[in-house]
Design an enzyme around this catalytic site. Structure first.
Site, mmCIF file in Angstrom:
data_model
loop_
_atom_site.group_PDB
_atom_site.id
_atom_site.type_symbol
_atom_site.label_atom_id
_atom_site.label_comp_id
_atom_site.label_asym_id
_atom_site.label_seq_id
_atom_site.Cartn_x
_atom_site.Cartn_y
_atom_site.Cartn_z
ATOM 1 N N HIS A 268 0.860 -1.516 -0.437
ATOM 2 C CA HIS A 268 -0.057 -0.176 0.237
ATOM 3 C C HIS A 268 0.957 0.958 0.131
ATOM 4 C CE1 HIS A 268 0.000 -0.467 5.191
ATOM 5 N NE2 HIS A 268 1.348 -0.026 4.702
ATOM 6 N N HIS B 177 9.793 -3.407 4.295
ATOM 7 C CA HIS B 177 10.715 -2.458 4.837
ATOM 8 C C HIS B 177 10.683 -1.918 5.896
ATOM 9 C CE1 HIS B 177 6.220 -2.001 4.741
ATOM 10 N NE2 HIS B 177 6.273 -1.015 4.934
HETATM 11 C C1 DHB Z 1 6.419 3.504 2.918
HETATM 12 C C2 DHB Z 1 5.722 2.440 2.687
HETATM 13 C C3 DHB Z 1 4.760 2.239 4.121
HETATM 14 O O1 DHB Z 1 3.511 1.188 4.241
HETATM 15 C C4 DHB Z 1 3.704 3.044 4.458
HETATM 16 O O2 DHB Z 1 2.498 2.605 5.152
HETATM 17 C C5 DHB Z 1 4.719 4.469 4.168
HETATM 18 C C6 DHB Z 1 5.125 4.420 3.587
HETATM 19 C C7 DHB Z 1 7.185 3.331 1.334
HETATM 20 O O3 DHB Z 1 7.985 3.045 1.522
HETATM 21 O O4 DHB Z 1 7.672 4.616 1.309
HETATM 22 FE FE FE Z 2 2.312 1.076 5.786
#
Ligand code: DHB
Ligand code: FE
Length: 284
Positions: A12, A193
């Site tokens: 997302h 991430h």
């Molecule tokens: C990013 C990814 C996320 O899941 C989020 O909630 C906010 C930022 C990103 O990779 O920038």
């Molecule tokens: Fe997120």
């Protein structure tokens, strides 16, 4: 009766929504990402459900850090896109399904899961970006959506096992709703991430690929992965992946993998996407 026909997972990343809103999808950075969703847009045009039960996480938009429910079900008539600091995204208002949401709340709570009932809430990129990825930029979303928010922002998050079992309870709830509805369950967020601290930018492709394989073929075992493994191996925000297990718990034991896409990176995140169809053997 209502029936769950398919499950979808997708990341997302908010920058994906911004790329669409600002007309940048054809730029070299973004074009490969959006190409990965072309099949899905054709598929969903042929398989538009009546209702999406959309599992996502709020990023301190609807809930401040004052109150953070572990599981929260949106029972309102409609939900506005949230202002996350730069105005509301120019996307349609989400139309809910209060009758089905109330039925799910009573059934799942009676199956011993504590859900917070939400009668008014704005929905942030966690919910709107998956809708944009699958449906593009329509004047109105083509189906109703029940938002289901999971806490993966403030420690402690629910375990993968708890999420998987919640998905199974959700399946039992939807199966006994006395209206002929085609329902999809979407599990969003992930994949690996980390947005903060010394490990910011961490991505773990082998972890992500194995997670997708096991989500399809051995979800019972995958659900037992301890939450600390997500954080250690997939980054602090990799814990968003427990939401995919709610989707998987709501599907049959055996599913048909219709589509898979994996792309690194979008912003700081590894993007993963699956379409799974029901039609195999139902869970015990
Ligand atoms: C990013 C990814 C996320 O899941 C989020 O909630 C906010 C930022 C990103 O990779 O920038
Ligand atoms: Fe997120």
């Amino acid at each position: 009766m209502a029936r769950i026909t398919a499950g979808i997972t997708t990341s997302h990343v908010p920058a994906i929504g911004a790329a669409m809103d600002l007309g940048k999808t054809a730029e070299p950075y973004w074009a490969p990402l959006f190409r990965g969703y072309e099949f899905s847009r054709r598929w969903i045009a042929e398989h538009t459900p009546d209702v999406i039960f959309l599992v996502y996480n709020d990023h301190a938009s609807a809930f401040s850090l004052d109150i953070i429910p572990t599981f929260a079900i949106g029972c309102a008539e409609s939900f506005q896109p949230a202002d996350e600091g730069w105005g509301r995204r120019p996307v349609p208002v989400v139309q809910g399904h209060p009758e089905l949401a109330a039925h799910i709340a009573q059934s799942v709570i009676q199956q011993d899961f504590d859900l917070t009932i939400i009668n008014r809430m704005d929905v942030d990129h966690g919910l709107t970006v998956p809708l944009s990825l699958l449906f593009g930029q329509p004047a109105a979303w083509p189906c109703r959506v029940i938002p289901f928010a999971v806490n993966v922002v403030q420690y402690p998050p629910p375990s993968g096992q708890r999420c998987y079992q919640l998905g199974q309870a959700l399946r039992r709830a939807i199966d006994c709703f006395d209206e002929d509805l085609d329902v999809q369950v979407w599990g969003t967020g992930g994949m690996s991430h980390q947005l903060q601290g010394p490990r910011a930018g961490l991505i773990n492709q082998p972890f992500d690929r194995e997670f997708m394989d096991r989500l399809v073929s051995e979800p019972d075992a995958l659900a037992r992965k301890p939450h600390i493994d997500y954080v250690r191996l997939a980054g602090s925000e990799g814990i968003e992946l427990v939401m995919w297990l709610i989707m998987r718990g709501a599907l049959d034991a055996t599913v048909r993998e219709v589509y898979r896409f994996y792309h690194v990176p979008a912003s700081n995140t590894a993007v993963g996407h699956l379409i799974l169809e029901n039609g195999g053997v139902q869970q015990p």
